[in-house]
Design an enzyme around this catalytic site. Structure first.
Site, mmCIF file in Angstrom:
data_model
loop_
_atom_site.group_PDB
_atom_site.id
_atom_site.type_symbol
_atom_site.label_atom_id
_atom_site.label_comp_id
_atom_site.label_asym_id
_atom_site.label_seq_id
_atom_site.Cartn_x
_atom_site.Cartn_y
_atom_site.Cartn_z
ATOM 1 N N GLU A 1 -6.883 -14.687 7.145
ATOM 2 C CA GLU A 1 -6.676 -13.262 7.392
ATOM 3 C C GLU A 1 -6.086 -13.004 8.771
ATOM 4 O OE1 GLU A 1 -5.915 -10.003 6.573
ATOM 5 O OE2 GLU A 1 -7.679 -10.128 5.268
ATOM 6 N N ASP B 1 -2.300 -11.569 9.690
ATOM 7 C CA ASP B 1 -2.133 -10.273 10.339
ATOM 8 C C ASP B 1 -1.358 -10.395 11.644
ATOM 9 O OD1 ASP B 1 -3.628 -9.200 8.303
ATOM 10 O OD2 ASP B 1 -5.468 -9.005 9.464
ATOM 11 N N SER C 1 -3.645 -7.290 2.291
ATOM 12 C CA SER C 1 -3.806 -7.798 3.648
ATOM 13 C C SER C 1 -2.448 -8.079 4.282
ATOM 14 C CB SER C 1 -4.623 -9.097 3.639
ATOM 15 O OG SER C 1 -5.958 -8.867 3.258
ATOM 16 N N ASP D 1 11.003 4.555 -3.570
ATOM 17 C CA ASP D 1 10.117 4.843 -4.698
ATOM 18 C C ASP D 1 9.992 3.611 -5.601
ATOM 19 O OD1 ASP D 1 8.481 6.217 -6.382
ATOM 20 O OD2 ASP D 1 10.047 7.500 -7.233
ATOM 21 N N ILE D 2 8.763 3.258 -5.935
ATOM 22 C CA ILE D 2 8.495 2.107 -6.798
ATOM 23 C C ILE D 2 8.146 2.633 -8.185
ATOM 24 C CG2 ILE D 2 7.127 0.023 -7.130
ATOM 25 C CD1 ILE D 2 8.860 0.046 -4.572
ATOM 26 N N GLY E 1 7.959 9.175 -8.044
ATOM 27 C CA GLY E 1 7.078 9.966 -7.201
ATOM 28 C C GLY E 1 5.807 9.208 -6.871
ATOM 29 N N ASP F 1 2.198 7.610 -7.153
ATOM 30 C CA ASP F 1 1.368 7.096 -8.246
ATOM 31 C C ASP F 1 0.211 6.306 -7.646
ATOM 32 O OD1 ASP F 1 2.222 4.164 -8.011
ATOM 33 O OD2 ASP F 1 4.151 5.128 -8.412
#
Length: 643
Positions: A308, A312, A558, A601-602, A620, A622
Site C-alpha cells: 500500500e 501510494d 488504492s 465520462d465512463i 453521466g 453512475d
C-alpha cells in the site's frame, strides 16, 4: 434484509440527528423516545447475563455542538463556484469558535440528570465541555436511559457491557449525540502476541491493494505508452489524463498521503522505482509526520506490509514531480495501531473532544501502556493539514454506528471549510463491502449476504470518493476506459446512513430516472434520498509497483486515489501561482453545471458483488465510476477561471 431496509429511513434520521439537524429543544417536560438501537450482536460475541444492578457503570454523554445544523450550508458557501464567498476558506480558529458547545446544551443535559436524583458531585462537565460524565450504578443508568445492560463475551476472552437500545426525553435528544456505554459494539479485540497492528476494525482491514504477482520491469518502457493495457506506469497516467505540468508554486503547496502502521514504505523500493520509471526521484523521501508513534517500520516486510505505502508514494510523488514535497502521515504504533479518528485528532486539536471525543472501543488510546507501545501523549492538533489528503483505506459502513460515522463526517466538513480536499478510495469489491461481504436481514455481514454493503468514509457527503477504471485489453490510452473489471471491481452504491447532499441531487436523480437499477428494493437503498458514491475515478489496474526489491502488478482503488490526489495538487499549484485559493472541498464544484463534461465520462462496465452484476457505468454520473476520470487540461483551465 427487509428489516435493514425498513430501517433505512430511521438510520438516515439518526445521522441527521447526530449532525444536529433537528429543531431546538421542545418542552422541558417531554416523553422518552428511542435514541439509538442495535439490530444484532456482532459476530464472535455471545450474551452472558444481565449486568449486576449495583455494579459501577460510569456514563458519558457526548454533547452536540453548535452550528452543526448549518455545516452543509456553511461548507457550500465557500465551496460552490456560484457563491460570492467561493474560496474564502476559514482559519482553524474560526472553525473551533464556530462549533464550540453551547451553554444551553450543557445546562439542559446537566439539569435533566440532576432532576433524576443524581447529586451534583456525581455529575461532571469535562474541561473541554464535550462530555458530561456521571458516576452511576447499573440500576441508576437503566432507569435514566430506560434500558437494560448486559454482559457479552468474546472467544478471545474479552467482556463487553452494552444494551440493545436506549431512550432519552425528547427535549434532551437534540443536545446529546450518543451515550457510552450503550449500543456501540465496536469493541477492539486483543491481537496475538506475534501479530502486529491492523486488527479487525482498523482502517485497511480488507481494503488493501491486490496483486497478481511479479513482472519483469526490464520489458516495460518508462516512456512508451503502447502497452498500457498490460502495464500502467506514470507515463500511461500522464497520457490518459493529460497531466503535462511542471509545478511552480511548490513552496506554497502540499500533498498529503496517509498510512496506518504497520503498513509502511521502503526507501529502497522508491529508489528502485525511480531507476526505472521516475527520473529525479532516486533518494527522495516523503516528509514524514509521525502521529501517535507512527514510523516507517521495517520489522515486517512483504506485500501486505509494504504494498500500500509503496504504491501510494511511488505514484503520488512521481506525478507531482520530485520538485513538490509530499507529506506522509504515518499513524499509530506497532502495538495499538490507529483509526481515522486518531489521524483527525492530530489535524484538529478540537476534534479530540468534539462531540464527546474518541470512542475508545473503536479508536486507539494513547499513551499505549502495552509492552512496546508508544508512551507519548495522544496527538491532538500536532499536525498541519496539507491542501490535498489522499487515503487508500476504508471500513464497511456497517462496521460502525450511524453516530460514529456522523461525528467523523462532520470533521471532514470542517476540513473542507479550511480549504482541504479529502479523497478516500471507494473499495475494491463492487457493491459488496471489504473482504467481499454483504449484508444479511439481521444486519450481519457474510460472504453469502444479499444486500449491497457500502464502504465508509466513501458514503460521507463531505469527502470525495474515488472509484477505479481500466484500459481495456488490446486498447490504447487514447480510447475510452471502462469500469475496472480486472482483479477488483470499483466500489460504489448508495449509503444506508447518509442522506443525499444537495450538490449531488441533480446528477443522482438523472441516473435514477434514466438508468434505474433492476434490483428489488430489498437489496439496495432504493429510496432515492441517500448519498451515492463514488464521485470520480481513475485507473486502478495493472500498476507496476516496486515492492520488496521486485516489481509487482497491483490493482485497486488504492491506485486511483493518490493519482487523483496528485492531479488536484497540481491544480492547486496553478491556482496558488495565480494568487488564488486552494480548491478545497471539490464536490459542489465538480457536480455543478459549469464543470459538466470536464471529466472523461465512463460508460462501460459494472461493479459486481453480492451475487449480482452490481450497477452499470452509464452516461453521466453512475454508482460505479462517478462523474468519470479527470481531464487535467480542461479542469485546470476551468478552476483558474474561478475567483
Amino acid at each position: 434484509m427487509q428489516g435493514i431496509l425498513a430501517n433505512m429511513q430511521s438510520l438516515l434520521y439518526l445521522v441527521v440527528l447526530s449532525l444536529g439537524l433537528l429543531a431546538a429543544a421542545e418542552s422541558p417536560i417531554s416523553p422518552y423516545s428511542l435514541h439509538e438501537k442495535r439490530t444484532h450482536i456482532p459476530a464472535g460475541w455471545s450474551l452472558q447475563r444481565r449486568h449486576e444492578p449495583t455494579s459501577a457503570l460510569p456514563l458519558r454523554f457526548a454533547l452536540t455542538q453548535s452550528n452543526i445544523d448549518n455545516i452543509e450550508k456553511l461548507l457550500m458557501d465557500v465551496s460552490h463556484p456560484e457563491s460570492s464567498n467561493y474560496g474564502n476558506h476559514w482559519t482553524a480558529g474560526q472553525v473551533i469558535q464556530a462549533f464550540a458547545p453551547s451553554e444551553e446544551t450543557i445546562s439542559a443535559v446537566r439539569n435533566w440528570i440532576l432532576e433524576n436524583g443524581f447529586e451534583e458531585e456525581r455529575v461532571k462537565v469535562t474541561s473541554n465541555k464535550g462530555w458530561i460524565e456521571v458516576d452511576a450504578t447499573t440500576e441508576e443508568a437503566e432507569r435514566l436511559l430506560q434500558t437494560e445492560y448486559k454482559v457479552y463475551s468474546h472467544a478471545s476472552g474479552k467482556n463487553h457491557v452494552a444494551c440493545d437500545a436506549y431512550h432519552l426525553p425528547s427535549h434532551i435528544q437534540p443536545h446529546v449525540d450518543f451515550v457510552t456505554p450503550s449500543v456501540h459494539f465496536d469493541a477492539r479485540l486483543s491481537r496475538r502476541s506475534d501479530e502486529p497492528a491492523r486488527s479487525v476494525g482498523k482502517p485497511g482491514y480488507g481494503s488493501a491493494p491486490k496483486t497478481t504477482g511479479q513482472v519483469d520491469a526490464v520489458e516495460i518502457s518508462s516512456t512508451d505508452v503502447s502497452t498500457c493495457d498490460e502495464y500502467i506506469t506514470p507515463a500511461c497516467l500522464r497520457a490518459l489524463y493529460g497531466l503535462d505540468y511542471t509545478p511552480v508554486a511548490t513552496a506554497k503547496n502540499s500533498f498529503g498521503i496517509v498510512e496506518y502502521t504497520p503498513e509502511a514504505y521502503l526507501q529502497t523500493d522508491i529508489n528502485l522505482f525511480a531507476m526505472n520509471f521516475s527520473e529525479g526521484l532516486y533518494g527522495v523521501s516523503p516528509y514524514m509526520v509521525s502521529i501517535d508513534g507512527g514510523y516507517a517500520q521495517t520489522e515486517y516486510q512483504g506485500f501486505d506490509y509494504n504494498g500500500e505505502s509503496d504504491l501510494d508514494l511511488q505514484y503520488g510523488m512521481t506525478l507531482v514531480t520530485p520538485a513538490q514535497q509530499v507529506t506522509l502521515y504515518q499513524v499509530g504504533d506497532m502495538v495499538e495501531g490507529a483509526s481515522f479518528n486518531n489521524f483527525l485528532d492530530a489535524l484538529d486539536g478540537s476534534y479530540c473532544t468534539f462531540e464527546g471525543g474518541d470512542d475508545y472501543t473503536q479508536d486507539a488510546m494513547y499513551p499505549d501502556t502495552e509492552p512496546g507501545g508508544y508512551m507519548g501523549p495522544e496527538a491532538c492538533g500536532t499536525a498541519t493539514p496539507t491542501y490535498v489528503i489522499s487515503t487508500s483505506y476504508s471500513y464497511n459502513e456497517a462496521d460502525l454506528t450511524p453516530f460514529y460515522t456522523a461525528r467523523q463526517c462532520a470533521e471532514y466538513a470542517k476540513l473542507g471549510l479550511m480549504g482541504v480536499t479529502i479523497l478516500y478510495s471507494s473499495g475494491d469489491y463492487g457493491v459488496a463491502g471489504n473482504d467481499d461481504v454483504c449484508l444479511n436481514p439481521n444486519g450481519t455481514q457474510t460472504a453469502d449476504g444479499t444486500m449491497f454493503n457500502p464502504t465508509f468514509p466513501g458514503t460521507c457527503p463531505y469527502i470525495t470518493s474515488v472509484g477505479a477504471t481500466q484500459v481495456n485489453p488490446n486498447s490504447t490510452v487514447y480510447e475510452p476506459e471502462s469500469a475496472c473489471e480486472q482483479v477488483i471491481y470499483s466500489g460504489g452504491g448508495f449509503s444506508n446512513y447518509f442522506a443525499m447532499p444537495s450538490y449531488q441531487k441533480e446528477a443522482v436523480d438523472y441516473y435514477l430516472a434514466n438508468y434505474y437499477p433492476d434490483y428489488p428494493a430489498t437489496m439496495w437503498n432504493s429510496t432515492g434520498m441517500s448519498r451515492g458514491f463514488p464521485d470520480i475515478s481513475a485507473n486502478g489496474a495493472n500498476y507496476v509497483v516496486a515492492v520488496n526489491g521486485a516489481f509487482e502488478l497491483v490493482y485497486g482503488t488504492s491506485c486511483s486515489t493518490p493519482v487523483n490526489g496528485a492531479i488536484f495538487t497540481m491544480i492547486n499549484d496553478a491556482r496558488l501561482a495565480a494568487g488564488k485559493s486552494t480548491i478545497g472541498f471539490i464536490n459542489p464544484t465538480i457536480y455543478s453545471t459549469d464543470f459538466s463534461g470536464l471529466f472523461n465520462d465512463i460508460t462501460m462496465g459494472d461493479n459486481p458483488g453480492c451475487g449480482t452484476n452490481g450497477f452499470n457505468a452509464t452516461p453521466g454520473w453512475d454508482p460505479v465510476t462517478g462523474l468519470g476520470t479527470p481531464n487535467f487540461p480542461k479542469l485546470v483551465a476551468k478552476w483558474l477561471s474561478l475567483p
